[in-house]
Design a protein around this motif. Structure first.
Motif, PDB file in Angstrom:
ATOM      1  N   GLY A  94      13.311  -9.175   9.050  1.00  0.00           N
ATOM      2  CA  GLY A  94      14.479  -9.194   9.921  1.00  0.00           C
ATOM      3  C   GLY A  94      14.756  -7.836  10.530  1.00  0.00           C
ATOM      4  N   LEU A  95      14.541  -6.772   9.749  1.00  0.00           N
ATOM      5  CA  LEU A  95      14.732  -5.420  10.269  1.00  0.00           C
ATOM      6  C   LEU A  95      13.641  -5.065  11.272  1.00  0.00           C
ATOM      7  N   ARG A  96      12.396  -5.442  10.966  1.00  0.00           N
ATOM      8  CA  ARG A  96      11.293  -5.138  11.889  1.00  0.00           C
ATOM      9  C   ARG A  96      11.418  -5.924  13.190  1.00  0.00           C
ATOM     10  N   ASP A  97      11.995  -7.122  13.111  1.00  0.00           N
ATOM     11  CA  ASP A  97      12.202  -7.905  14.331  1.00  0.00           C
ATOM     12  C   ASP A  97      13.162  -7.206  15.286  1.00  0.00           C
ATOM     13  N   CYS A  98      14.051  -6.404  14.734  1.00  0.00           N
ATOM     14  CA  CYS A  98      15.025  -5.685  15.558  1.00  0.00           C
ATOM     15  C   CYS A  98      14.556  -4.275  15.905  1.00  0.00           C
ATOM     16  N   CYS A  99      13.796  -3.658  14.999  1.00  0.00           N
ATOM     17  CA  CYS A  99      13.305  -2.283  15.201  1.00  0.00           C
ATOM     18  C   CYS A  99      11.809  -2.280  14.881  1.00  0.00           C
ATOM     19  N   ARG A 100      10.991  -2.445  15.893  1.00  0.00           N
ATOM     20  CA  ARG A 100       9.564  -2.667  15.668  1.00  0.00           C
ATOM     21  C   ARG A 100       8.869  -1.499  14.972  1.00  0.00           C
ATOM     22  N   SER A 101       9.304  -0.280  15.244  1.00  0.00           N
ATOM     23  CA  SER A 101       8.592   0.886  14.716  1.00  0.00           C
ATOM     24  C   SER A 101       9.305   1.552  13.535  1.00  0.00           C
ATOM     25  N   ILE A 102      10.333   0.918  13.010  1.00  0.00           N
ATOM     26  CA  ILE A 102      11.108   1.554  11.947  1.00  0.00           C
ATOM     27  C   ILE A 102      10.279   1.674  10.670  1.00  0.00           C
ATOM     28  N   ARG A 103      10.443   2.761   9.963  1.00  0.00           N
ATOM     29  CA  ARG A 103       9.739   2.968   8.704  1.00  0.00           C
ATOM     30  C   ARG A 103      10.558   2.357   7.566  1.00  0.00           C
ATOM     31  N   ILE A 104       9.856   1.776   6.600  1.00  0.00           N
ATOM     32  CA  ILE A 104      10.531   1.106   5.484  1.00  0.00           C
ATOM     33  C   ILE A 104       9.943   1.597   4.168  1.00  0.00           C
ATOM     34  N   GLY A 105      10.813   2.113   3.297  1.00  0.00           N
ATOM     35  CA  GLY A 105      10.414   2.510   1.956  1.00  0.00           C
ATOM     36  C   GLY A 105      10.702   1.395   0.969  1.00  0.00           C
ATOM     37  N   LYS A 106      10.274   1.589  -0.278  1.00  0.00           N
ATOM     38  CA  LYS A 106      10.449   0.550  -1.296  1.00  0.00           C
ATOM     39  C   LYS A 106      10.846   1.161  -2.635  1.00  0.00           C
ATOM     40  N   ILE A 107      11.648   0.411  -3.387  1.00  0.00           N
ATOM     41  CA  ILE A 107      11.998   0.780  -4.756  1.00  0.00           C
ATOM     42  C   ILE A 107      11.835  -0.467  -5.624  1.00  0.00           C
ATOM     43  N   LEU A 108      11.175  -0.302  -6.770  1.00  0.00           N
ATOM     44  CA  LEU A 108      11.071  -1.385  -7.740  1.00  0.00           C
ATOM     45  C   LEU A 108      11.889  -1.007  -8.967  1.00  0.00           C
ATOM     46  N   ILE A 109      12.900  -1.808  -9.248  1.00  0.00           N
ATOM     47  CA  ILE A 109      13.795  -1.567 -10.384  1.00  0.00           C
ATOM     48  C   ILE A 109      13.884  -2.841 -11.201  1.00  0.00           C
ATOM     49  N   GLN A 110      13.684  -2.727 -12.503  1.00  0.00           N
ATOM     50  CA  GLN A 110      13.798  -3.870 -13.398  1.00  0.00           C
ATOM     51  C   GLN A 110      14.610  -3.487 -14.622  1.00  0.00           C
ATOM     52  N   SER A 111      15.179  -4.488 -15.270  1.00  0.00           N
ATOM     53  CA  SER A 111      15.983  -4.246 -16.464  1.00  0.00           C
ATOM     54  C   SER A 111      15.077  -4.056 -17.677  1.00  0.00           C
ATOM     55  N   ASP A 112      15.353  -3.034 -18.455  1.00  0.00           N
ATOM     56  CA  ASP A 112      14.610  -2.799 -19.686  1.00  0.00           C
ATOM     57  C   ASP A 112      14.902  -3.931 -20.667  1.00  0.00           C
ATOM     58  N   GLU A 113      13.852  -4.499 -21.263  1.00  0.00           N
ATOM     59  CA  GLU A 113      14.038  -5.644 -22.149  1.00  0.00           C
ATOM     60  C   GLU A 113      14.860  -5.310 -23.386  1.00  0.00           C
ATOM     61  N   GLU A 114      14.806  -4.067 -23.839  1.00  0.00           N
ATOM     62  CA  GLU A 114      15.536  -3.685 -25.049  1.00  0.00           C
ATOM     63  C   GLU A 114      16.964  -3.247 -24.756  1.00  0.00           C
ATOM     64  N   THR A 115      17.119  -2.369 -23.757  1.00  0.00           N
ATOM     65  CA  THR A 115      18.448  -1.810 -23.478  1.00  0.00           C
ATOM     66  C   THR A 115      19.202  -2.566 -22.390  1.00  0.00           C
ATOM     67  N   GLN A 116      18.475  -3.403 -21.598  1.00  0.00           N
ATOM     68  CA  GLN A 116      19.057  -4.136 -20.476  1.00  0.00           C
ATOM     69  C   GLN A 116      19.553  -3.211 -19.367  1.00  0.00           C
ATOM     70  N   LYS A 117      19.165  -1.945 -19.418  1.00  0.00           N
ATOM     71  CA  LYS A 117      19.544  -1.004 -18.370  1.00  0.00           C
ATOM     72  C   LYS A 117      18.503  -1.020 -17.261  1.00  0.00           C
TER      73      LYS A 117
END
Length: 261
Positions: A146-169
């Motif tokens: 959806g963002l690329r459809d509006c801004c064809r040349s925009i750069r996009i970064g990524k973050i992967l975040i998951q909950s720790d199975e023990e602490t749930q943080k």
């Protein structure tokens, strides 16, 4: 198959039945009353809250798209458990596009003058340079197109975040941004704000890369009062843009969108 999909999808200009009924008159309620199952939501006085109540609690950092029948219908189809995956993705993409367009409207513009094909001068505006997107994997990736459809040349970064199975943080497993992200305006994409913990951790990572919260616009589709409040309390300068604040968020979004449910 395409014909069947079109027949199942209610068009936005179809006439609704009982449009003059009292139920139809209530369509402009942005913050719906909670169901009995939602009464236990986290530290929230969930029932009988109005738009002004929520805005007063969270502040002007929370911005909502102006509600209309089209948006309300998309929200309804996405929340309906009987919706097919094809209809779900179709409606989610439409709602994402609306949020992205409004998010772009929050970015800085500068005035400019162009010459039309007839030789006339036109006073207009243009984006200031230095914008980028960041998606929080995996559900945030649904908003990238959806963002690329509006801004064809925009750069996009990524973050992967998951909950720790023990602490749930929330724990960061992966992060990749443009090297000059500290000097950019960032559209942070995450469709469902439930507790807000994932977004808070993502903003912390962006802070560590030199980006201030005031330069972050969080794009989401649905939020709980608790999620929006938690984010704003942690980062008072951030901007949150969403279509609805409700005690119960459609947390099935990522599974339905990517077909992993």
């Amino acid at each position: 198959m395409e014909t069947d999909l079109i027949e199942k999808m209610p068009c936005h200009n179809q006439q609704l039945n009982n449009s003059e009924s009292p139920e139809h008159a209530a369509k402009h309620v942005r913050f719906a009353r909670s169901s009995p199952a939602a009464e236990t939501c986290q530290d929230e006085p969930c029932d009988n809250q109005t738009t002004s109540d929520i805005q007063r609690q969270i502040g002007p950092q929370l911005k909502l798209l102006p509600l209309n029948d089209q948006i309300r219908e998309l929200q309804t189809i996405i929340r309906d458990k009987t919706t097919s995956r094809g209809d779900f993705v179709f409606c989610a993409d439409r709602l994402i596009r609306l949020v992205v367009e409004e998010g772009l409207n929050q970015l800085p513009y500068s005035e400019c003058t162009v010459t039309t094909p007839t030789g006339h001068k036109y006073e207009g505006v243009k984006f200031e340079k230095g914008n980028c997107g960041v998606s929080i994997m995996r559900s945030g990736e649904a908003m990238e197109q959806g963002l690329r459809d509006c801004c064809r040349s925009i750069r996009i970064g990524k973050i992967l975040i998951q909950s720790d199975e023990e602490t749930q943080k929330a724990k960061v497993y992966y992060a990749k941004f443009p090297p000059d992200i500290s000097r950019r305006k960032v559209l942070l994409m995450y469709p469902i704000l439930s507790t807000g913990n994932t977004v808070i951790e993502a903003v912390r990572v962006l802070n560590e890369h030199g980006l201030q919260a005031k330069h972050i616009i969080l794009l989401s589709l649905f939020s709980t009062p608790h999620g929006a409040r938690s984010i704003v309390q942690e980062f008072p300068d951030i901007t949150i843009l969403t279509t609805e604040v409700h005690a119960v968020a459609p947390t099935h979004f990522g599974q339905r969108y990517f077909g992993t449910d």
